[in-house]
Design a protein around this motif. Sequence first.
Motif, PDB file in Angstrom:
ATOM      1  N   ASN A 146     -18.322 -82.903  35.392  1.00 28.05           N
ATOM      2  CA  ASN A 146     -17.826 -83.741  36.465  1.00 28.05           C
ATOM      3  C   ASN A 146     -16.375 -84.101  36.160  1.00 28.05           C
ATOM      4  O   ASN A 146     -16.059 -84.672  35.115  1.00 28.05           O
ATOM      5  CB  ASN A 146     -18.725 -84.970  36.570  1.00 28.05           C
ATOM      6  CG  ASN A 146     -18.431 -85.848  37.749  1.00 28.05           C
ATOM      7  OD1 ASN A 146     -17.341 -85.816  38.321  1.00 28.05           O
ATOM      8  ND2 ASN A 146     -19.414 -86.648  38.107  1.00 28.05           N
ATOM      9  N   VAL A 147     -15.479 -83.797  37.083  1.00 27.35           N
ATOM     10  CA  VAL A 147     -14.044 -84.016  36.928  1.00 27.35           C
ATOM     11  C   VAL A 147     -13.723 -85.507  36.838  1.00 27.35           C
ATOM     12  O   VAL A 147     -12.904 -85.942  36.034  1.00 27.35           O
ATOM     13  CB  VAL A 147     -13.268 -83.347  38.089  1.00 27.35           C
ATOM     14  CG1 VAL A 147     -11.804 -83.667  38.036  1.00 27.35           C
ATOM     15  CG2 VAL A 147     -13.495 -81.847  38.086  1.00 27.35           C
ATOM     16  N   SER A 148     -14.380 -86.305  37.634  1.00 26.54           N
ATOM     17  CA  SER A 148     -14.155 -87.751  37.646  1.00 26.54           C
ATOM     18  C   SER A 148     -14.526 -88.389  36.299  1.00 26.54           C
ATOM     19  O   SER A 148     -13.791 -89.224  35.773  1.00 26.54           O
ATOM     20  CB  SER A 148     -14.964 -88.363  38.789  1.00 26.54           C
ATOM     21  OG  SER A 148     -15.140 -89.719  38.629  1.00 26.54           O
ATOM     22  N   THR A 149     -15.644 -87.997  35.735  1.00 29.55           N
ATOM     23  CA  THR A 149     -16.083 -88.522  34.437  1.00 29.55           C
ATOM     24  C   THR A 149     -15.116 -88.104  33.343  1.00 29.55           C
ATOM     25  O   THR A 149     -14.761 -88.908  32.468  1.00 29.55           O
ATOM     26  CB  THR A 149     -17.514 -88.039  34.107  1.00 29.55           C
ATOM     27  OG1 THR A 149     -18.384 -88.417  35.157  1.00 29.55           O
ATOM     28  CG2 THR A 149     -18.007 -88.614  32.811  1.00 29.55           C
ATOM     29  N   LEU A 150     -14.682 -86.855  33.373  1.00 27.85           N
ATOM     30  CA  LEU A 150     -13.728 -86.352  32.393  1.00 27.85           C
ATOM     31  C   LEU A 150     -12.420 -87.116  32.473  1.00 27.85           C
ATOM     32  O   LEU A 150     -11.836 -87.487  31.448  1.00 27.85           O
ATOM     33  CB  LEU A 150     -13.503 -84.853  32.618  1.00 27.85           C
ATOM     34  CG  LEU A 150     -12.639 -84.143  31.586  1.00 27.85           C
ATOM     35  CD1 LEU A 150     -13.220 -84.275  30.187  1.00 27.85           C
ATOM     36  CD2 LEU A 150     -12.498 -82.676  31.960  1.00 27.85           C
ATOM     37  N   LYS A 151     -11.968 -87.394  33.687  1.00 31.43           N
ATOM     38  CA  LYS A 151     -10.727 -88.144  33.884  1.00 31.43           C
ATOM     39  C   LYS A 151     -10.878 -89.566  33.349  1.00 31.43           C
ATOM     40  O   LYS A 151      -9.992 -90.079  32.665  1.00 31.43           O
ATOM     41  CB  LYS A 151     -10.359 -88.159  35.369  1.00 31.43           C
ATOM     42  CG  LYS A 151      -9.016 -88.794  35.652  1.00 31.43           C
ATOM     43  CD  LYS A 151      -8.662 -88.692  37.120  1.00 31.43           C
ATOM     44  CE  LYS A 151      -7.320 -89.336  37.364  1.00 31.43           C
ATOM     45  NZ  LYS A 151      -6.936 -89.276  38.761  1.00 31.43           N
ATOM     46  N   ASN A 152     -12.010 -90.221  33.629  1.00 33.92           N
ATOM     47  CA  ASN A 152     -12.262 -91.581  33.127  1.00 33.92           C
ATOM     48  C   ASN A 152     -12.309 -91.609  31.606  1.00 33.92           C
ATOM     49  O   ASN A 152     -11.802 -92.533  30.968  1.00 33.92           O
ATOM     50  CB  ASN A 152     -13.566 -92.142  33.702  1.00 33.92           C
ATOM     51  CG  ASN A 152     -13.425 -92.567  35.142  1.00 33.92           C
ATOM     52  OD1 ASN A 152     -12.322 -92.802  35.619  1.00 33.92           O
ATOM     53  ND2 ASN A 152     -14.544 -92.644  35.847  1.00 33.92           N
ATOM     54  N   ASN A 153     -12.934 -90.587  30.996  1.00 37.28           N
ATOM     55  CA  ASN A 153     -13.003 -90.508  29.536  1.00 37.28           C
ATOM     56  C   ASN A 153     -11.619 -90.340  28.921  1.00 37.28           C
ATOM     57  O   ASN A 153     -11.314 -90.927  27.886  1.00 37.28           O
ATOM     58  CB  ASN A 153     -13.928 -89.370  29.097  1.00 37.28           C
ATOM     59  CG  ASN A 153     -15.390 -89.710  29.318  1.00 37.28           C
ATOM     60  OD1 ASN A 153     -15.754 -90.867  29.502  1.00 37.28           O
ATOM     61  ND2 ASN A 153     -16.234 -88.681  29.316  1.00 37.28           N
ATOM     62  N   LYS A 154     -10.769 -89.529  29.566  1.00 43.97           N
ATOM     63  CA  LYS A 154      -9.400 -89.348  29.078  1.00 43.97           C
ATOM     64  C   LYS A 154      -8.613 -90.653  29.163  1.00 43.97           C
ATOM     65  O   LYS A 154      -7.860 -90.993  28.256  1.00 43.97           O
ATOM     66  CB  LYS A 154      -8.682 -88.251  29.878  1.00 43.97           C
ATOM     67  CG  LYS A 154      -9.083 -86.864  29.495  1.00 43.97           C
ATOM     68  CD  LYS A 154      -8.253 -85.850  30.268  1.00 43.97           C
ATOM     69  CE  LYS A 154      -8.614 -84.428  29.870  1.00 43.97           C
ATOM     70  NZ  LYS A 154      -7.816 -83.434  30.581  1.00 43.97           N
ATOM     71  N   ILE A 155      -8.816 -91.395  30.248  1.00 43.53           N
ATOM     72  CA  ILE A 155      -8.133 -92.684  30.415  1.00 43.53           C
ATOM     73  C   ILE A 155      -8.593 -93.666  29.341  1.00 43.53           C
ATOM     74  O   ILE A 155      -7.790 -94.344  28.707  1.00 43.53           O
ATOM     75  CB  ILE A 155      -8.357 -93.251  31.838  1.00 43.53           C
ATOM     76  CG1 ILE A 155      -7.631 -92.386  32.869  1.00 43.53           C
ATOM     77  CG2 ILE A 155      -7.907 -94.708  31.913  1.00 43.53           C
ATOM     78  CD1 ILE A 155      -7.954 -92.725  34.313  1.00 43.53           C
ATOM     79  N   LYS A 156      -9.917 -93.724  29.111  1.00 49.29           N
ATOM     80  CA  LYS A 156     -10.454 -94.625  28.086  1.00 49.29           C
ATOM     81  C   LYS A 156      -9.955 -94.248  26.697  1.00 49.29           C
ATOM     82  O   LYS A 156      -9.607 -95.102  25.892  1.00 49.29           O
ATOM     83  CB  LYS A 156     -11.983 -94.618  28.117  1.00 49.29           C
ATOM     84  CG  LYS A 156     -12.564 -95.367  29.285  1.00 49.29           C
ATOM     85  CD  LYS A 156     -14.086 -95.330  29.265  1.00 49.29           C
ATOM     86  CE  LYS A 156     -14.642 -96.018  30.517  1.00 49.29           C
ATOM     87  NZ  LYS A 156     -16.093 -95.985  30.552  1.00 49.29           N
TER      88      LYS A 156
END
Length: 196
Positions: free
Chosen positions: A1-11
Amino acid sequence: NVSTLKNNKIKLAETLAEQEALLNSINAQFLLSITDKKGIIQSVNEPFCLFSGYSHEELMGASHSIVNSGFHPKEFWGEVWRHISSGKPWRGEVCNRNKQGEIFWLDTAIAPILNSEGTIERFLALRSDITARKAAELARTQMSHLLTSVLDAASEVGVIATDAHGLITVFNSGAERLLGYSAAEMVGKQTPAIIH
């Protein structure tokens, strides 16, 4: 999931930024060293080098005995080592000597760092300079001893002083001779009411 990956990168980026801010704060305020479980220095920050007078290269692979002032007895260091080797953090005041031979005092906290099995892997020490405070304490103690000596030498004059609560804090030899009480009976135990 692209959204989850993006959130993980932000965190992850936020966590790295927080760790960098924490490390910058530590480096600005404390002397930091990390040793292996035998006490051999693996890492130090620039403030540690500046205070000790030793270069980073001179400290790597050395033990902290390189800055030992000789002020603390071997039993002191044995107790510190037993404490941290049991997995508990330790905090106390340590007198060190820099490369130039000058004494400095540090408020020191040493914490064991455990590996995934729960055994000690290394030790982290954070220190802050308390040399000025220790010098002021020494000066105050020396002045107090000098004043006590002068008051005790005044055997023809009774000198009695109290604290803010009226408890006797000074009872010189003149007061002992004139009033018949010993300083041991009076200081910290009585008020002047007993002699009125």
